[in-house]
Structure formats: structure tokens, C-alpha cells
Motif scaffolding. Structure first.
Motif, short mmCIF file in Angstrom:
data_model
loop_
_atom_site.label_atom_id
_atom_site.label_comp_id
_atom_site.label_asym_id
_atom_site.label_seq_id
_atom_site.Cartn_x
_atom_site.Cartn_y
_atom_site.Cartn_z
N ARG A 205 0.84 -1.19 0.00
CA ARG A 205 0.00 0.00 0.00
C ARG A 205 0.87 1.24 0.00
N PHE A 206 0.51 2.23 -0.84
CA PHE A 206 1.25 3.48 -0.94
C PHE A 206 0.27 4.66 -0.90
N LEU A 207 0.82 5.83 -0.62
CA LEU A 207 0.06 7.09 -0.63
C LEU A 207 -1.18 7.01 0.26
N ASP A 208 -1.01 6.37 1.38
CA ASP A 208 -2.12 6.18 2.30
C ASP A 208 -2.65 7.52 2.80
N ARG A 209 -3.92 7.77 2.53
CA ARG A 209 -4.61 9.01 2.92
C ARG A 209 -3.94 10.27 2.36
N HIS A 210 -3.26 10.14 1.24
CA HIS A 210 -2.61 11.30 0.63
C HIS A 210 -3.68 12.33 0.24
N PRO A 211 -3.48 13.61 0.58
CA PRO A 211 -4.53 14.60 0.31
C PRO A 211 -4.89 14.74 -1.15
N ALA A 212 -3.95 14.48 -2.07
CA ALA A 212 -4.24 14.65 -3.49
C ALA A 212 -5.25 13.65 -4.01
N ILE A 213 -5.36 12.50 -3.34
CA ILE A 213 -6.30 11.48 -3.81
C ILE A 213 -7.42 11.24 -2.81
N SER A 214 -7.55 12.15 -1.84
CA SER A 214 -8.64 12.10 -0.88
C SER A 214 -9.75 13.05 -1.32
N ALA A 215 -10.95 12.78 -0.87
CA ALA A 215 -12.11 13.59 -1.24
C ALA A 215 -12.09 14.91 -0.48
N THR A 216 -11.91 16.00 -1.20
CA THR A 216 -11.94 17.34 -0.59
C THR A 216 -12.87 18.29 -1.34
N ARG A 217 -13.50 17.81 -2.41
CA ARG A 217 -14.41 18.65 -3.18
C ARG A 217 -15.72 17.90 -3.39
N VAL A 243 -3.03 3.44 -16.17
CA VAL A 243 -1.58 3.36 -16.30
C VAL A 243 -1.21 3.67 -17.74
N SER A 244 -0.11 4.40 -17.94
CA SER A 244 0.32 4.78 -19.28
C SER A 244 0.74 3.55 -20.08
N PRO A 245 0.66 3.61 -21.41
CA PRO A 245 1.00 2.45 -22.23
C PRO A 245 2.40 1.91 -22.00
N ASP A 246 3.35 2.80 -21.62
CA ASP A 246 4.71 2.32 -21.36
C ASP A 246 4.91 1.91 -19.91
N GLY A 247 3.89 2.05 -19.08
CA GLY A 247 3.97 1.63 -17.69
C GLY A 247 4.72 2.59 -16.79
N LYS A 248 5.11 3.75 -17.28
CA LYS A 248 5.94 4.66 -16.48
C LYS A 248 5.15 5.52 -15.51
N TRP A 249 3.85 5.68 -15.77
CA TRP A 249 3.05 6.59 -14.94
C TRP A 249 1.70 5.96 -14.64
N ILE A 250 1.16 6.31 -13.48
CA ILE A 250 -0.25 6.09 -13.25
C ILE A 250 -0.90 7.45 -13.04
N VAL A 251 -2.15 7.54 -13.40
CA VAL A 251 -2.96 8.72 -13.10
C VAL A 251 -4.15 8.24 -12.29
N LEU A 252 -4.56 9.07 -11.34
CA LEU A 252 -5.68 8.67 -10.49
C LEU A 252 -6.32 9.89 -9.89
N GLN A 253 -7.57 9.70 -9.42
CA GLN A 253 -8.26 10.80 -8.78
C GLN A 253 -9.56 10.35 -8.13
N PRO A 254 -10.06 11.13 -7.17
CA PRO A 254 -11.41 10.92 -6.66
C PRO A 254 -12.41 11.48 -7.66
N PRO A 255 -13.67 11.05 -7.63
CA PRO A 255 -14.66 11.58 -8.57
C PRO A 255 -14.80 13.10 -8.51
N GLY A 256 -14.69 13.68 -7.33
CA GLY A 256 -14.82 15.12 -7.20
C GLY A 256 -13.50 15.85 -7.10
N GLY A 257 -12.39 15.12 -7.25
CA GLY A 257 -11.08 15.74 -7.08
C GLY A 257 -10.43 16.12 -8.38
N TYR A 258 -9.12 16.31 -8.33
CA TYR A 258 -8.35 16.64 -9.52
C TYR A 258 -7.49 15.46 -9.92
#
Length: 381
Positions: A205-217, A243-258
Motif C-alpha cells: 500500500r502506498f500514498l495512504d490518505r494522501h490529500p491529493a487522492i482524498s475527497a476534498t471537493r 496506467v500509461s501504455p509504457d507503464g511509467k506513470w499512473i494517473v488517479l483521482q477521486p470523482p470530485g477531485g483533480y
């Protein structure tokens, strides 16, 4: 997936507003990139009905190379019947991969308890995420797991339980992306990312409760913020991931987040410090409230914007496009791509399902999956 995962009233309207305004001064400049155009590129004729249901709410679709469509009807919003269905090329439907895996009773390790997302690989492998939480206001009734389906043989080839050590009691896994031998799973019950080594089934598990992926909006529709039965704003933590086609990045977000972006090497670097891990998350775009997203083979992201009933895209060069806005797109959910330049979008009406309406659904039947013909021209300048 799909959207969502847990439905929680986390704060009052006034408290949420305070947080939002306080955060305006610390927003990363990288998120601004180019503003989303206000005028859609495509007319209503580019959007046509593909398939409909008068009894199930679909919140995700995957298009198989042979023209079949796999549709997700999650139990947590009030659906009955198969949680996964396949639409054959002749328009008929069947439980997928079969009726036994969609049974309502029986060994939870051998059936779908609560479908929570799916992703298709180039070799025809479909990974299905099962949260084990059929009621998002209650505890899990079965361990979370990944189900590997060979879509050419239409059979389950592996069931991979997700290690409990990577989860919290309130966890509700709700989005999955796979590259090579690694699966990335979003936790919308308690914000976080699970990184799973598929050969060994080990999970961290990573980024546990990280504010960028937590619901704030708040999650916002054309009629305003979505609220619980008692009038509180709904909040859902990270539930969308790709995940990007080359596997180098993931993108993620909450429904109301960025939208946030994270380099995947951070998860395997033995020398990374806690501070570096926290700082690894980059705000990548200031998205509106989303009902789902998918990534194309060229790295283009496609977003379902529930705040305006639009389909948006975002290229690897960070060029945003408003492809279409249409009143038929009522809470557009997780879209799927085919190989011929079409995007398939369920108009899920999730805010009208029993889960969002205190047990009394107000869905306008039929629920429709629309087929959008994507533009072949570059974005307007």
C-alpha cells in the motif's frame, strides 16, 4: 469504476467550502496546463445509442476486439441480476463469463461478490476487480480479489485474493489498471494505491490518505452537488486509475477531485524516503467531477464529465478537448474504446439509483450506452 466506491458524508457544506478556498493558494501550477475549451467540437449526431437496459444500471463498458461488449452492473447501487454481462454481436445478452460467476450465493472465492472495476489488456485478458463490499454503508462480506478472465475462451483462469495487510477495515477497492506483471488498484474507502505483483500476489500500500487522492471537493452534477439523504455532501476518495501504455506513470483521482500523476518507479525504489513518496504526486489537471475515465493505446485520456454531461479528452501533450456535451449524458460513467475510433459511454444516472436516493431509485429507464464517433482531426487552435 468505475466510479465510486464508498458513499460518505465527510463534512458540512461550510466546512468543505473553507477547505476549498484555503487550498486555492497552494495549487500546483502544473495543473493549469491549457484550460478546457467551453465549446464542444462534435454535434449531437456523433452520439448514438448503442445498447439499452430497462432493468440494470451499467457503470462501465469494455469493448472486446471481436465486437462484443462486457458491461458492469454493480450490486452496490441496487442492481440485481448478473453483475457482468456480455452483449453479443447479435444484440443478445448473457452473464459473463458465465452464470455461476454471477451467482448471488455460494463460495465467495468462486463468484463475483461486488464488481468494482475492470480493465482489458491487449492480449485479451480481462481483469475484474471485486471489492467484496456489496453495501457501501456496511463492512465487507468477503475478501477483495482480482479475477483474471481469458476473453477468447470466456473462462476464469485465475483468482487472486488481495492481501488484507494492504487494506484498512473501511477500504473499498474501486479501480484497477494493469501493466505487465503489476496491477495498480485504487482504494476509495480510505484513499490509497495498492501495487500488486501478479506472479506472487503480494500487495503493498502506498500514498495512504494522501490529500491529493482524498475527497476534498463535492461531486457536482448539472443540478448541483450530490448529497446524502440527510443533506450532507457526498465524498468518495480515489476511485479512478489508469496506467500509461509504457507503464511509467499512473494517473488517479477521486470523482470530485483533480487528476494526479505518479511515476511508477517510486513504488519499487528501495531508497525512497517517506517525504519523497509524499512529494511524488503531481497535480496533472484540474478536472471537473468525473464519472469515469479510460486511457487509449496512445496515452490519451478520455473523461466522463458528470458536471456538464460531457466527454473530454486529454493528450499526452496535455492538450484538453471538449468532445461533446449532450443532455442525454446523465452521469456518464466509465467509457470503453474500440479499435475503430469509437468511445462507448454508459449514461449511468448513478445519482438516481437507490444508493444515492435513500433506497428509492428514480432512474429514467432505459439506461443507455452511447457510441461516440471520435474526431479524426487535431484539436482546434
Amino acid at each position: 469504476m468505475p466510479l465510486p466506491s464508498n458513499i460518505r458524508a465527510v463534512m458540512s457544506r461550510s466546512a468543505l467550502a473553507t477547505i476549498l478556498f484555503a487550498g486555492l493558494g497552494v495549487t500546483s501550477s502544473s495543473a493549469w496546463a491549457v484550460h478546457m475549451p467551453k465549446v464542444p467540437e462534435l454535434s449531437a449526431s456523433a452520439l448514438e445509442p448503442f445498447t439499452q437496459s430497462d432493468k440494470q444500471v451499467w457503470d462501465a463498458v469494455v469493448m472486446l476486439p471481436d465486437g462484443r461488449a462486457v458491461l458492469e452492473a454493480p450490486i452496490w447501487v441496487g442492481n440485481t441480476g448478473p453483475q457482468l454481462s456480455v452483449r453479443q454481436t447479435d444484440g443478445s445478452f448473457a452473464p459473463y463469463p458465465d452464470a455461476a460467476w454471477n451467482a448471488e450465493q455460494g463460495d465467495p472465492s468462486q463468484r463475483i461478490v461486488s464488481t468494482a472495476g475492470m480493465t482489458l489488456l491487449a492480449d485479451g485478458t480481462l481483469w475484474v476487480l471485486d471489492s467484496g463490499v456489496p453495501n457501501h454503508k456496511a463492512d465487507a462480506v468477503a475478501p477483495a480479489k482480482l479475477i483474471q478472465i481469458d476473453t477468447k475462451q470466456n473462462k476464469v483462469v485465475r483468482v487472486l485474493p488481495i492481501e488484507a495487510s494492504a487494506l484498512h477495515k473501511e477500504s473499498i477497492v474501486s479501480g484497477v489498471a494493469v501493466h505487465g506483471n503489476t496491477a495498480y488498484v485504487a482504494d476509495s474507502g480510505v484513499a490509497g494505491v495498492l501495487v500488486i505483483d501478479l506472479p506472487s500476489a503480494s500487495a503493498r500500500r502506498f500514498l495512504d490518505r494522501h490529500p491529493a487522492i482524498s475527497a476534498t471537493r463535492p461531486i457536482t452534477t448539472p443540478t448541483g452537488p450530490v448529497t446524502t439523504a440527510d443533506g450532507h455532501l457526498l465524498a468518495i476518495d480515489s476511485s479512478m486509475i489508469a496506467v500509461s501504455p509504457d507503464g511509467k506513470w499512473i494517473v488517479l483521482q477521486p470523482p470530485g477531485g483533480y487528476l494526479s500523476r505518479v511515476e511508477t518507479t517510486i513504488f519499487t525504489d528501495p531508497d525512497v524516503t517517506p517525504a519523497a513518496m509524499e512529494e511524488s504526486v503531481t497535480q496533472w489537471y484540474k478536472t471537473p467531477s468525473l464519472g469515469g475515465m479510460t486511457m487509449g493505446p496512445d496515452g490519451t485520456l478520455y473523461w466522463s464529465d458528470i458536471s456538464t454531461g460531457s466527454i473530454l479528452s486529454y493528450t499526452i501533450g496535455r492538450i484538453p478537448r471538449r468532445l461533446i456535451t449532450d443532455p442525454r449524458l446523465k452521469w456518464p460513467a466509465t467509457p470503453g474504446l474500440d479499435a475503430s475510433g469509437h468511445l462507448y459511454v454508459p449514461a449511468a444516472q448513478l445519482n438516481h439509483t437507490a444508493a444515492f436516493q435513500n433506497g428509492k431509485a428514480s432512474v429514467e429507464w432505459p439506461v443507455t450506452v452511447y457510441k461516440l464517433t471520435l474526431p479524426t482531426t487535431p484539436p482546434p487552435t
